[in-house]
Design an enzyme around this catalytic site. Sequence first.
Site, short mmCIF file in Angstrom:
data_model
loop_
_atom_site.label_atom_id
_atom_site.label_comp_id
_atom_site.label_asym_id
_atom_site.label_seq_id
_atom_site.Cartn_x
_atom_site.Cartn_y
_atom_site.Cartn_z
N ARG A 295 0.34 -1.05 0.27
CA ARG A 295 0.23 -0.38 0.09
C ARG A 295 0.98 1.69 -0.38
O ARG A 295 0.46 2.34 0.01
CB ARG A 295 -0.48 0.29 1.30
N LYS A 297 3.01 1.64 -1.58
CA LYS A 297 3.71 1.93 -2.84
C LYS A 297 3.03 2.34 -4.02
O LYS A 297 2.70 2.66 -5.57
CB LYS A 297 4.23 0.67 -3.60
N CYS A 381 -1.21 -11.50 -7.37
CA CYS A 381 -0.11 -11.38 -6.20
C CYS A 381 0.11 -10.10 -6.16
O CYS A 381 -1.30 -9.02 -6.19
CB CYS A 381 1.12 -12.28 -7.31
N GLY A 384 0.26 -10.08 -10.96
CA GLY A 384 0.37 -10.73 -11.68
C GLY A 384 0.91 -11.93 -12.92
O GLY A 384 -0.49 -12.42 -13.67
N ARG A 427 13.32 -12.47 -16.89
CA ARG A 427 13.03 -13.09 -15.96
C ARG A 427 14.60 -14.35 -16.17
O ARG A 427 14.80 -15.08 -15.38
CB ARG A 427 12.26 -14.00 -15.93
#
Length: 634
Positions: A295, A297, A381, A384, A427
């Site tokens: 919250r 950020k 998450c 997402g 990634r």
Amino acid sequence: QVPFAVLQGEGVEYLGHANDAVIAISNYRLHIKFKDSVINVPLRMMESVECRDMFQLHIVCKDSKVIRYLCHFSTFKQCQEWLKRLTRAIARPAKPEDLFAFAYHAWCLGVCVDEEDQHAHLCRPGDHVRYRFEMELVRMGFDLQNVWRVSDINNNYKLCSSYPQKLLVPVWITDKELENVASFRSWKRIPVVVYRHVRNGAVIARCSQPEISWWGWRNADDEYLVTSIAKACALNPGVKVPGGVPHSGSCDGSEACDADFDSSLTACSGVENAGTPQKLLILDARSYTAAVANRAKGGGCECEEYYPNCEVVFMGMANIHSIRNSFQYLRAVCSQVPDPSNWLSALERSKWLQHLSVMLKAAVLVSSAVDREGRPVLVHCSDGWDRTPQIVALAKILLDPYYRTMEGFQVLVESDWLDFGHKFGDRCGHQEKVEDQNEQCPVFLQWLDAVHQLLKQFPCLFEFNEAFLVKLVQHTYSCLYGTFLGNSPCEREMHNIYKRTCSVWSLLRAGNKNFHNLLYMPGSEQVLHPVCHVRALHVWTAVYLPASSPHPLGQDEMDIYLPPGAQSQEFSGRCLDRLPKTRSMDDLLSACDSSSPLTRTSSDPNLNNHCQEVRVGLEARHAPAEGAEPHSGE
């Protein structure tokens, strides 16, 4: 002279000698030829190169392999020269076209006069991948007339660049409302439906975190969309199975199944009538602490008070930074030479198996809510695109046997990972013009490891074998194929990657017998309920400890460099040759007969007595009781 068969489209840039080997660097790989062995490492597979002991190179790979004491150079200067060459070769590309997948594809087109025909048969995936969205809607039985609709609001990626162009939402949700929801969700990743349970109509949806911030913002359209998903499930309830609850598989072994590891989280009175929506489960992959910290950020999590008939559950999955650290520790432990005496405690400290356990538990929670209780589930998450696809894709494998086939698994990866914007470029570390190493993390490799755990626990329910998953790990990083290039579907379309590179599914196609599971039993509708305890999980030796793997793939190493049509046809024979030779008995009674000695185990002096006891016991069990009739069904 080049000491190896040059790859299609491959050009050798450096060629030289070490004291004990010939070494070459091409635009695709590092090749080292010793007197009695050969090492081939794709450049994009390498994470770092170091100089050790002044005269030797040390390579760390992204798939956990560590190559120690590579070559022995005669001088320190020569070692430094090759270190600089390798460092330049593995640097991030300046543009996508610098990746070898484009050169490889150009060669594939050049070998055939009819380029379109060559591209279709050699490079492209099948129609089940190309038309996956339409085919999945039909297969899962969505009512597109009265309950659901396909929105084109993201046409040309104008709403969200990391989402597919076609989005499935309840029919009464307008595009204007979707725009308002996008302004409230991180990266405009709105809640959309990705799976429907055919028997009870419950769906799985996915999104990113709501932007609550410290101010506690609300969005009426977002709250309406989330609750509408549950209402739509009640209006499209699915096909009732006669005879009550459909068959559901149980876990192997004597351990209790983890499907009910916290039944209070999904407590519900069962599937009610079609007019009453089930309580929707919002599964947040993060811990409550992490969700609240977001919250600060501008993020946050849903408040049950504002989302009626919804329940929020936090799974406590680690973020990419913790997973990266865990993987690096695991890689260091697995590469220790000689074998460490504290192997088990070192493995425990890496927390890799603990992270896998939490992921499996989250997927089991989703599948149990959908299958056993008929509840719709919304998964997210933070953004997402990391933990969310891990949970959703794993839950779909547990629920639907189609995704355990080779074709279904391809559709699953394309739909839940590629279409919904998992950042493969960042990634995996092959995205151009990016120097932030903090974005690199083996998220997809971790998920493949979880699939490997399921394959271990349910060896007869997957059409593909472990070699299929190992090859997928290799080509996630190799950049030989273009499937995993880029960070989003918008980016791949912008660079025309689909038409300018080959698809990895042309290698891992259903017709390739090398990757077929010989134990597979098709036709099973079993829902998987795996054991998620850490003690039930295994280190993936074929990936992390390939030298000690019981099924080495080294003999087939060069297959990855050949076009699909040239794949070795002797794979099955070589694998069968490595299997231990055993003897089976047609009749256990005659096998235990004391008159026929068992020479294979004659070293046990008590064997004959034991066999006689077993024989007497078996005869007693098979003899019908006095006055009893034999069973007609036997």
